[in-house]
Design a protein around this motif. Structure first.
Motif, mmCIF file in Angstrom:
data_model
loop_
_atom_site.group_PDB
_atom_site.id
_atom_site.type_symbol
_atom_site.label_atom_id
_atom_site.label_comp_id
_atom_site.label_asym_id
_atom_site.label_seq_id
_atom_site.Cartn_x
_atom_site.Cartn_y
_atom_site.Cartn_z
ATOM 1 N N ALA A 92 95.712 -2.328 -66.322
ATOM 2 C CA ALA A 92 94.600 -2.102 -67.255
ATOM 3 C C ALA A 92 94.012 -0.715 -67.048
ATOM 4 O O ALA A 92 92.904 -0.579 -66.506
ATOM 5 C CB ALA A 92 93.530 -3.177 -67.067
ATOM 6 N N PRO A 93 94.717 0.332 -67.442
ATOM 7 C CA PRO A 93 94.225 1.701 -67.194
ATOM 8 C C PRO A 93 92.874 1.984 -67.829
ATOM 9 O O PRO A 93 92.092 2.766 -67.282
ATOM 10 C CB PRO A 93 95.329 2.583 -67.774
ATOM 11 N N ASP A 94 92.568 1.359 -68.978
ATOM 12 C CA ASP A 94 91.259 1.572 -69.604
ATOM 13 C C ASP A 94 90.132 1.080 -68.709
ATOM 14 O O ASP A 94 89.057 1.680 -68.639
ATOM 15 C CB ASP A 94 91.184 0.866 -70.954
ATOM 16 N N VAL A 95 90.372 -0.041 -68.030
ATOM 17 C CA VAL A 95 89.369 -0.586 -67.122
ATOM 18 C C VAL A 95 89.152 0.360 -65.949
ATOM 19 O O VAL A 95 88.013 0.580 -65.503
ATOM 20 C CB VAL A 95 89.794 -1.988 -66.638
ATOM 21 N N LEU A 96 90.224 0.920 -65.429
ATOM 22 C CA LEU A 96 90.099 1.882 -64.335
ATOM 23 C C LEU A 96 89.296 3.093 -64.784
ATOM 24 O O LEU A 96 88.443 3.593 -64.031
ATOM 25 C CB LEU A 96 91.477 2.297 -63.843
ATOM 26 N N ARG A 97 89.525 3.564 -65.999
ATOM 27 C CA ARG A 97 88.767 4.704 -66.495
ATOM 28 C C ARG A 97 87.283 4.351 -66.618
ATOM 29 O O ARG A 97 86.407 5.177 -66.327
ATOM 30 C CB ARG A 97 89.329 5.175 -67.837
ATOM 31 N N GLU A 98 86.991 3.116 -67.045
ATOM 32 C CA GLU A 98 85.598 2.686 -67.120
ATOM 33 C C GLU A 98 84.958 2.690 -65.735
ATOM 34 O O GLU A 98 83.805 3.100 -65.566
ATOM 35 C CB GLU A 98 85.514 1.281 -67.721
ATOM 36 N N ALA A 99 85.684 2.217 -64.751
ATOM 37 C CA ALA A 99 85.156 2.197 -63.392
ATOM 38 C C ALA A 99 84.887 3.618 -62.901
ATOM 39 O O ALA A 99 83.847 3.884 -62.274
ATOM 40 C CB ALA A 99 86.135 1.482 -62.460
ATOM 41 N N ASP A 100 85.796 4.532 -63.172
ATOM 42 C CA ASP A 100 85.622 5.912 -62.731
ATOM 43 C C ASP A 100 84.427 6.580 -63.409
ATOM 44 O O ASP A 100 83.838 7.522 -62.855
ATOM 45 C CB ASP A 100 86.897 6.717 -63.012
ATOM 46 N N ALA A 101 84.073 6.085 -64.595
ATOM 47 C CA ALA A 101 82.957 6.681 -65.337
ATOM 48 C C ALA A 101 81.613 6.021 -65.024
ATOM 49 O O ALA A 101 80.577 6.449 -65.542
ATOM 50 C CB ALA A 101 83.234 6.587 -66.839
ATOM 51 N N ASP A 102 81.611 5.006 -64.163
ATOM 52 C CA ASP A 102 80.387 4.264 -63.845
ATOM 53 C C ASP A 102 79.527 5.078 -62.879
ATOM 54 O O ASP A 102 79.835 5.177 -61.693
ATOM 55 C CB ASP A 102 80.751 2.909 -63.229
ATOM 56 N N ARG A 103 78.440 5.635 -63.368
ATOM 57 C CA ARG A 103 77.562 6.458 -62.536
ATOM 58 C C ARG A 103 76.484 5.629 -61.833
ATOM 59 O O ARG A 103 75.735 6.160 -61.004
ATOM 60 C CB ARG A 103 76.896 7.541 -63.397
ATOM 61 N N ASP A 104 76.383 4.345 -62.158
ATOM 62 C CA ASP A 104 75.373 3.494 -61.536
ATOM 63 C C ASP A 104 75.892 2.768 -60.301
ATOM 64 O O ASP A 104 75.098 2.236 -59.517
ATOM 65 C CB ASP A 104 74.848 2.462 -62.539
ATOM 66 N N ALA A 105 77.192 2.729 -60.139
ATOM 67 C CA ALA A 105 77.772 2.061 -58.970
ATOM 68 C C ALA A 105 77.447 2.848 -57.707
ATOM 69 O O ALA A 105 77.425 4.079 -57.703
ATOM 70 C CB ALA A 105 79.277 1.919 -59.133
ATOM 71 N N ARG A 106 77.203 2.111 -56.615
ATOM 72 C CA ARG A 106 76.819 2.758 -55.355
ATOM 73 C C ARG A 106 78.016 3.271 -54.557
ATOM 74 O O ARG A 106 77.848 4.110 -53.662
ATOM 75 C CB ARG A 106 76.002 1.785 -54.512
ATOM 76 N N ASP A 107 79.183 2.760 -54.835
ATOM 77 C CA ASP A 107 80.389 3.209 -54.144
ATOM 78 C C ASP A 107 81.584 2.826 -55.002
ATOM 79 O O ASP A 107 81.453 2.049 -55.958
ATOM 80 C CB ASP A 107 80.481 2.594 -52.740
ATOM 81 N N PRO A 108 82.772 3.356 -54.703
ATOM 82 C CA PRO A 108 83.942 3.094 -55.551
ATOM 83 C C PRO A 108 84.334 1.625 -55.642
ATOM 84 O O PRO A 108 84.830 1.181 -56.681
ATOM 85 C CB PRO A 108 85.043 3.927 -54.889
ATOM 86 N N LEU A 109 84.133 0.847 -54.565
ATOM 87 C CA LEU A 109 84.452 -0.581 -54.627
ATOM 88 C C LEU A 109 83.545 -1.300 -55.615
ATOM 89 O O LEU A 109 84.000 -2.158 -56.376
ATOM 90 C CB LEU A 109 84.337 -1.211 -53.241
ATOM 91 N N GLU A 110 82.263 -0.941 -55.613
ATOM 92 C CA GLU A 110 81.356 -1.577 -56.566
ATOM 93 C C GLU A 110 81.704 -1.171 -57.995
ATOM 94 O O GLU A 110 81.600 -1.982 -58.924
ATOM 95 C CB GLU A 110 79.904 -1.233 -56.267
ATOM 96 N N ALA A 111 82.146 0.055 -58.186
ATOM 97 C CA ALA A 111 82.537 0.499 -59.527
ATOM 98 C C ALA A 111 83.687 -0.344 -60.057
ATOM 99 O O ALA A 111 83.688 -0.744 -61.234
ATOM 100 C CB ALA A 111 82.918 1.979 -59.497
ATOM 101 N N ILE A 112 84.664 -0.633 -59.200
ATOM 102 C CA ILE A 112 85.770 -1.512 -59.607
ATOM 103 C C ILE A 112 85.239 -2.903 -59.911
ATOM 104 O O ILE A 112 85.572 -3.502 -60.938
ATOM 105 C CB ILE A 112 86.840 -1.582 -58.501
ATOM 106 N N ALA A 113 84.405 -3.435 -59.023
ATOM 107 C CA ALA A 113 83.895 -4.798 -59.189
ATOM 108 C C ALA A 113 83.103 -4.948 -60.474
ATOM 109 O O ALA A 113 83.130 -6.010 -61.106
ATOM 110 C CB ALA A 113 83.032 -5.182 -57.989
ATOM 111 N N ARG A 114 82.387 -3.896 -60.882
ATOM 112 C CA ARG A 114 81.567 -3.954 -62.093
ATOM 113 C C ARG A 114 82.387 -3.818 -63.367
ATOM 114 O O ARG A 114 81.860 -4.008 -64.462
ATOM 115 C CB ARG A 114 80.507 -2.853 -62.045
ATOM 116 N N ALA A 115 83.680 -3.518 -63.226
ATOM 117 C CA ALA A 115 84.535 -3.316 -64.395
ATOM 118 C C ALA A 115 85.513 -4.453 -64.636
ATOM 119 O O ALA A 115 86.119 -4.532 -65.712
ATOM 120 C CB ALA A 115 85.311 -2.004 -64.257
ATOM 121 N N VAL A 116 85.689 -5.329 -63.647
ATOM 122 C CA VAL A 116 86.659 -6.419 -63.773
ATOM 123 C C VAL A 116 85.935 -7.757 -63.832
ATOM 124 O O VAL A 116 84.762 -7.871 -63.466
ATOM 125 C CB VAL A 116 87.668 -6.411 -62.600
ATOM 126 N N GLN A 117 86.636 -8.789 -64.285
ATOM 127 C CA GLN A 117 86.036 -10.118 -64.387
ATOM 128 C C GLN A 117 86.106 -10.901 -63.080
ATOM 129 O O GLN A 117 85.451 -11.925 -62.932
ATOM 130 C CB GLN A 117 86.698 -10.900 -65.521
#
Length: 281
Positions: A92-117
């Protein structure tokens, strides 16, 4: 590949008409369980994704916990993050791009978690116990995941009736669940509401006394072994019992009839009589 997953959620029915025993129940990941290619995806995307992501953002920040500042813990988190990024880049490359664009996440793991179900946990198991070094569990089924950061596999499962209490058995289960695989397993319960978040402090879980409907709540749990670490994914599905066919409802009824009392209490399941009343039987 993101668009191809946008459809109704996958269907799983892991209920058996036998006394429920808490056990590993591991299935080799990728086994076709009735959903075709979707059973070969670690991260499933469907048309309920907006609801899941909104519910994650509505949960308190304390649901995301990083535990352990030592090098072993950090290596485990780095390995888990690399695996999740590589997997999403394929699935799901679109989901990964959404995670990379998440400026509210506190760290990269949270950015992934906030983008997946899926909810997720990262464990390091250099000592053989499976210490939890990162947790992002927004949809717990009645437990407090934030209190278990840094805990061993045995401690995490200690409250579960019938789960492995013997240390040797527990270590063997750790070896299977987080040291081999990947595997998938399923856990099910019934709920009187369709809230994803059943954290004890959320106040969203409804009791059975005045229930008007029932949902089959299924967790698809995936364990992915890495070098010195593992990723644990938990995807929650909610199926209105009214959408089950008659044979499936009969299996649920039999499972309730033979359910050990301690497990019924632990899982807050209805009695068979209450369930029949709710479903209008």
């Amino acid at each position: 590949m993101h668009a191809r997953g946008v459809t109704a959620p996958a269907r799983y029915f892991p209920v058996e008409p036998t006394p429920l025993r808490m056990q590993a129940g591991l299935i080799r990941f990728g086994t076709d369980l009735g959903n075709g290619a979707r059973d070969r995806l670690f991260f499933q995307i469907d048309d309920e994704r907006p609801r899941y992501l909104a519910a994650k953002r509505a949960s308190p920040p304390s649901r995301h916990v990083i535990a352990g500042e030592d090098a072993i813990a950090q290596r485990a988190r780095d390995a888990a993050l690399a695996w999740m990024r590589d997997t999403l880049a394929t699935e799901a490359p679109d989901v990964l791009r959404e995670a990379d664009a998440d400026r509210d996440a506190r760290d990269p793991l949270e950015a992934i978690a906030r983008a997946v179900q899926e909810d997720l946990a990262v464990l390091e198991h250099g000592g053989g116990e499976g210490r939890a070094v990162a947790l992002d569990v927004r949809f717990p089924s009645g437990w407090r995941p934030e209190l278990l950061a840094g805990a061993s596999f045995s401690r995490i499962h200690a409250p579960v009736p019938g789960f492995a209490k013997d240390d040797r058995v527990s270590r063997s289960m750790v070896a299977s669940m987080i040291g081999r695989g990947p595997y998938v397993r399923f856990v099910w319960t019934l709920s009187a509401d369709d809230a994803l978040d059943h954290h004890p402090d959320a106040g969203l879980r409804r009791g059975w006394d005045d229930a008007a409907r029932a949902w089959l709540r299924v967790e698809r749990q995936i364990t992915v072994p890495l070098e010195g670490a593992s990723v644990f994914l938990i995807r929650t599905y909610l199926y209105d019992v009214a959408t089950l066919d008659e044979a499936q409802r009969d299996v649920v009824r039999e499972a309730l009839r033979v359910m050990p009392e301690e497990l019924r209490d632990y899982k807050k399941l209805p009695t068979l009589e209450t369930f029949d009343h709710v479903i209008g039987r």
